[in-house]
Design a protein around this motif. Structure first.
Motif, PDB file in Angstrom:
ATOM      1  N   GLU A  13       0.858  -1.179   0.000  1.00 34.35           N
ATOM      2  CA  GLU A  13       0.000   0.000   0.000  1.00 34.35           C
ATOM      3  C   GLU A  13       0.890   1.223   0.000  1.00 34.35           C
ATOM      4  O   GLU A  13       1.698   1.420   0.908  1.00 34.35           O
ATOM      5  CB  GLU A  13      -0.929   0.017   1.209  1.00 34.35           C
ATOM      6  CG  GLU A  13      -1.922   1.179   1.160  1.00 34.35           C
ATOM      7  CD  GLU A  13      -3.027   1.063   2.191  1.00 34.35           C
ATOM      8  OE1 GLU A  13      -3.730   2.057   2.391  1.00 34.35           O
ATOM      9  OE2 GLU A  13      -3.180  -0.020   2.784  1.00 34.35           O
ATOM     10  N   GLU A  54      -0.024   4.853  -0.615  1.00 35.00           N
ATOM     11  CA  GLU A  54      -0.574   5.974   0.153  1.00 35.00           C
ATOM     12  C   GLU A  54      -2.023   6.194  -0.257  1.00 35.00           C
ATOM     13  O   GLU A  54      -2.391   5.987  -1.414  1.00 35.00           O
ATOM     14  CB  GLU A  54       0.248   7.253  -0.113  1.00 35.00           C
ATOM     15  CG  GLU A  54      -0.073   8.410   0.818  1.00 35.00           C
ATOM     16  CD  GLU A  54       0.865   9.592   0.633  1.00 35.00           C
ATOM     17  OE1 GLU A  54       0.716  10.571   1.369  1.00 35.00           O
ATOM     18  OE2 GLU A  54       1.732   9.529  -0.248  1.00 35.00           O
ATOM     19  N   ASP A  55      -2.831   6.616   0.723  1.00 34.82           N
ATOM     20  CA  ASP A  55      -4.231   6.972   0.469  1.00 34.82           C
ATOM     21  C   ASP A  55      -4.989   5.876  -0.286  1.00 34.82           C
ATOM     22  O   ASP A  55      -5.824   6.159  -1.145  1.00 34.82           O
ATOM     23  CB  ASP A  55      -4.314   8.290  -0.315  1.00 34.82           C
ATOM     24  CG  ASP A  55      -3.762   9.466   0.463  1.00 34.82           C
ATOM     25  OD1 ASP A  55      -3.826   9.420   1.704  1.00 34.82           O
ATOM     26  OD2 ASP A  55      -3.262  10.416  -0.164  1.00 34.82           O
ATOM     27  N   GLY A  56      -4.698   4.629   0.052  1.00 35.68           N
ATOM     28  CA  GLY A  56      -5.420   3.525  -0.565  1.00 35.68           C
ATOM     29  C   GLY A  56      -4.838   3.033  -1.870  1.00 35.68           C
ATOM     30  O   GLY A  56      -5.198   1.953  -2.354  1.00 35.68           O
ATOM     31  N   THR A 100      -2.519   1.120  -4.154  1.00 35.32           N
ATOM     32  CA  THR A 100      -1.835  -0.124  -3.819  1.00 35.32           C
ATOM     33  C   THR A 100      -1.274  -0.784  -5.069  1.00 35.32           C
ATOM     34  O   THR A 100      -1.804  -0.625  -6.168  1.00 35.32           O
ATOM     35  CB  THR A 100      -2.825  -1.082  -3.116  1.00 35.32           C
ATOM     36  OG1 THR A 100      -3.371  -0.420  -1.973  1.00 35.32           O
ATOM     37  CG2 THR A 100      -2.157  -2.363  -2.672  1.00 35.32           C
ATOM     38  N   HIS A 149      -6.757   1.264  -6.516  1.00 38.18           N
ATOM     39  CA  HIS A 149      -7.233   1.417  -5.149  1.00 38.18           C
ATOM     40  C   HIS A 149      -7.390   0.035  -4.513  1.00 38.18           C
ATOM     41  O   HIS A 149      -7.756  -0.941  -5.171  1.00 38.18           O
ATOM     42  CB  HIS A 149      -8.579   2.146  -5.131  1.00 38.18           C
ATOM     43  CG  HIS A 149      -8.981   2.594  -3.768  1.00 38.18           C
ATOM     44  ND1 HIS A 149      -9.605   1.755  -2.871  1.00 38.18           N
ATOM     45  CD2 HIS A 149      -8.825   3.783  -3.127  1.00 38.18           C
ATOM     46  CE1 HIS A 149      -9.832   2.408  -1.747  1.00 38.18           C
ATOM     47  NE2 HIS A 149      -9.368   3.641  -1.877  1.00 38.18           N
TER      48      HIS A 149
END
Length: 225
Positions: free
Chosen positions: A150, A152-154, A156, A214
């Motif tokens: 992951e 950042e901020d979802g 991935t 995401h």
């Protein structure tokens, strides 16, 4: 303060690693293997004896700001606080590095509360190794993912086997981005070099694919048969 091995770390470019527990020692030895200039700081005579001759290190108590001053901690490009189990020591060492003006401070935390304290006193980056590893493994054991990062901020990136519906088709033919909202960024076929994905890249059953997107979309994509 006592040097256990002559420090070869080139300050202004090196990494100062404070604490040679499991996290700090793994970090320092990996950086050393990668050819990075490293200087480790540890106050435990037992750990000093264990790592002497294997790493450039100094025996010192980093909770004492004078010890870090003498080491020239502010001159290292990066300082890593690998002490996590002892909250007071972790906070004191991080605060000392902040006061010295260390340009980049990474610190290990063992809980969300610990992480918040380190961030508030000025650590630039805080990592929670056990929590991060637990999250990563949970994703791996719950589906077909072989690796999970992951960013950042979802957002991935995962490594996985291709779903059956993609096998034998090109990436363009699968319309994977339009249908699932994820992007295949690379393909590794057995015995061949990794290649960046293109619309005419054909996917086979034995391939590994690198997919970004995401986390929720990737979970749904990886769950396909």
């Amino acid at each position: 303060m006592r040097a256990a091995k002559p420090a070869k770390a080139s300050k202004n470019a090196g990494v100062l690693v404070v604490g040679l527990g499991r996290f700090g020692s793994a970090l320092a030895s990996t950086l050393e293997a990668l050819g990075q200039d490293v200087l480790a700081v540890e106050k435990s005579p037992q750990l000093i004896a264990q790592w002497a001759g294997r790493l450039p290190l100094v025996e010192a108590d980093a909770t004492n700001p004078e010890a870090l001053e003498q080491l020239g901690a502010r001159d290292f490009a990066v300082a890593v606080v690998g002490v996590g189990s002892y909250l007071e020591a972790s906070v004191l060492i991080t605060a000392n590095l902040v006061d010295l003006g260390a340009p980049q401070i990474w610190a290990k935390a063992i809980s969300a509360e610990h992480a918040r304290i380190l961030q508030r006193i000025g650590a630039h980056h805080v990592v929670l190794p056990e929590s991060d590893a637990g999250t990563r493994v949970a994703h791996l054991v719950s589906g077909k993912m072989l690796d999970y990062i992951e960013v950042e901020d979802g957002f991935t990136i995962v490594k996985m086997r291709p779903p059956r519906e993609m096998q034998g088709f090109t990436i363009g033919q699968t319309k994977v981005t339009e249908r699932y909202g994820v992007t295949i960024i690379g393909v590794k076929s057995p015995g061949l070099d990794f290649v960046y994905a293109a619309p005419d890249t054909r996917i086979s059953a034995n391939d590994l694919i690198i997919v970004s997107g995401h986390a929720e979309l990737l979970e749904r994509f990886a769950a396909r048969p």
